[in-house]
Motif scaffolding. Structure first.
Motif, PDB file in Angstrom:
ATOM      1  N   VAL A  29      39.094  84.758 -79.404  1.00 52.59           N
ATOM      2  CA  VAL A  29      37.669  84.623 -79.102  1.00 52.59           C
ATOM      3  C   VAL A  29      37.316  85.518 -77.915  1.00 52.59           C
ATOM      4  O   VAL A  29      36.298  86.225 -77.939  1.00 52.59           O
ATOM      5  CB  VAL A  29      37.306  83.144 -78.814  1.00 52.59           C
ATOM      6  N   ALA A  30      38.146  85.515 -76.895  1.00 50.21           N
ATOM      7  CA  ALA A  30      37.890  86.332 -75.705  1.00 50.21           C
ATOM      8  C   ALA A  30      37.866  87.819 -76.059  1.00 50.21           C
ATOM      9  O   ALA A  30      37.055  88.574 -75.508  1.00 50.21           O
ATOM     10  CB  ALA A  30      38.946  86.052 -74.641  1.00 50.21           C
ATOM     11  N   GLU A  31      38.729  88.246 -76.974  1.00 47.96           N
ATOM     12  CA  GLU A  31      38.744  89.652 -77.397  1.00 47.96           C
ATOM     13  C   GLU A  31      37.407  90.042 -78.021  1.00 47.96           C
ATOM     14  O   GLU A  31      36.850  91.097 -77.722  1.00 47.96           O
ATOM     15  CB  GLU A  31      39.872  89.899 -78.403  1.00 47.96           C
ATOM     16  N   TYR A  32      36.895  89.180 -78.899  1.00 46.50           N
ATOM     17  CA  TYR A  32      35.599  89.470 -79.518  1.00 46.50           C
ATOM     18  C   TYR A  32      34.474  89.448 -78.478  1.00 46.50           C
ATOM     19  O   TYR A  32      33.597  90.296 -78.485  1.00 46.50           O
ATOM     20  CB  TYR A  32      35.276  88.447 -80.612  1.00 46.50           C
ATOM     21  N   GLU A  33      34.510  88.462 -77.602  1.00 47.85           N
ATOM     22  CA  GLU A  33      33.431  88.330 -76.626  1.00 47.85           C
ATOM     23  C   GLU A  33      33.429  89.444 -75.588  1.00 47.85           C
ATOM     24  O   GLU A  33      32.413  89.679 -74.944  1.00 47.85           O
ATOM     25  CB  GLU A  33      33.504  86.950 -75.959  1.00 47.85           C
ATOM     26  N   PHE A  37      29.544  95.228 -78.857  1.00 49.88           N
ATOM     27  CA  PHE A  37      28.857  95.105 -80.133  1.00 49.88           C
ATOM     28  C   PHE A  37      29.806  94.535 -81.162  1.00 49.88           C
ATOM     29  O   PHE A  37      30.980  94.895 -81.197  1.00 49.88           O
ATOM     30  CB  PHE A  37      28.357  96.487 -80.596  1.00 49.88           C
ATOM     31  N   LEU A  38      29.285  93.638 -82.001  1.00 49.19           N
ATOM     32  CA  LEU A  38      30.081  93.093 -83.097  1.00 49.19           C
ATOM     33  C   LEU A  38      29.359  93.362 -84.410  1.00 49.19           C
ATOM     34  O   LEU A  38      28.135  93.203 -84.493  1.00 49.19           O
ATOM     35  CB  LEU A  38      30.269  91.579 -82.944  1.00 49.19           C
ATOM     36  N   THR A  39      30.120  93.756 -85.410  1.00 52.51           N
ATOM     37  CA  THR A  39      29.542  93.912 -86.739  1.00 52.51           C
ATOM     38  C   THR A  39      29.213  92.523 -87.279  1.00 52.51           C
ATOM     39  O   THR A  39      29.639  91.502 -86.716  1.00 52.51           O
ATOM     40  CB  THR A  39      30.532  94.603 -87.694  1.00 52.51           C
ATOM     41  N   ASN A  40      28.496  92.487 -88.388  1.00 49.80           N
ATOM     42  CA  ASN A  40      28.170  91.195 -89.008  1.00 49.80           C
ATOM     43  C   ASN A  40      29.445  90.434 -89.385  1.00 49.80           C
ATOM     44  O   ASN A  40      29.526  89.222 -89.183  1.00 49.80           O
ATOM     45  CB  ASN A  40      27.288  91.393 -90.244  1.00 49.80           C
ATOM     46  N   THR A  41      30.412  91.137 -89.900  1.00 44.84           N
ATOM     47  CA  THR A  41      31.683  90.513 -90.279  1.00 44.84           C
ATOM     48  C   THR A  41      32.397  89.966 -89.057  1.00 44.84           C
ATOM     49  O   THR A  41      32.927  88.851 -89.086  1.00 44.84           O
ATOM     50  CB  THR A  41      32.594  91.533 -91.003  1.00 44.84           C
ATOM     51  N   ASP A  45      33.495  86.180 -88.164  1.00 48.22           N
ATOM     52  CA  ASP A  45      34.868  85.861 -87.757  1.00 48.22           C
ATOM     53  C   ASP A  45      34.880  85.105 -86.437  1.00 48.22           C
ATOM     54  O   ASP A  45      35.610  84.123 -86.279  1.00 48.22           O
ATOM     55  CB  ASP A  45      35.717  87.134 -87.622  1.00 48.22           C
ATOM     56  N   LEU A  46      34.061  85.544 -85.499  1.00 46.30           N
ATOM     57  CA  LEU A  46      33.983  84.893 -84.194  1.00 46.30           C
ATOM     58  C   LEU A  46      33.505  83.446 -84.346  1.00 46.30           C
ATOM     59  O   LEU A  46      34.068  82.534 -83.738  1.00 46.30           O
ATOM     60  CB  LEU A  46      33.052  85.667 -83.253  1.00 46.30           C
ATOM     61  N   ALA A  47      32.505  83.238 -85.167  1.00 46.83           N
ATOM     62  CA  ALA A  47      31.999  81.876 -85.385  1.00 46.83           C
ATOM     63  C   ALA A  47      33.089  80.995 -85.992  1.00 46.83           C
ATOM     64  O   ALA A  47      33.263  79.841 -85.579  1.00 46.83           O
ATOM     65  CB  ALA A  47      30.768  81.913 -86.280  1.00 46.83           C
TER      66      ALA A  47
END
Length: 68
Positions: A29-33, A37-41, A45-47
């Motif tokens: 989660v920390a990596e994504y946050e 910018f995050l793609t829709n996918t 995934d994060l959710a």
């Protein structure tokens, strides 16, 4: 003849497994946050990761505090 055996899970081993899983999910989660910018996918995934992390935390709490 098939025999039905229920496996007894060692609560301490299960707690350890869940804590390791929670730590890995927290890191992902920390990596994504940390991204700008995050793609829709990636947003989906994060959710999912956050839901899994919360469910794992709930399972940890249920093992720590036995229900009455």
């Amino acid at each position: 003849m098939a025999r039905s055996q229920s496996r007894q899970v060692d609560p301490l081993k299960e707690l350890d497994r869940l804590e390791r899983r929670h730590k890995k999910l927290k890191e992902r989660v920390a990596e994504y946050e940390a991204r700008m910018f995050l793609t829709n996918t990636e947003q989906l995934d994060l959710a999912k990761l956050k839901k899994q992390k919360l469910a794992t935390k709930d399972a940890i709490e249920n093992l720590r505090v036995p229900s009455s």
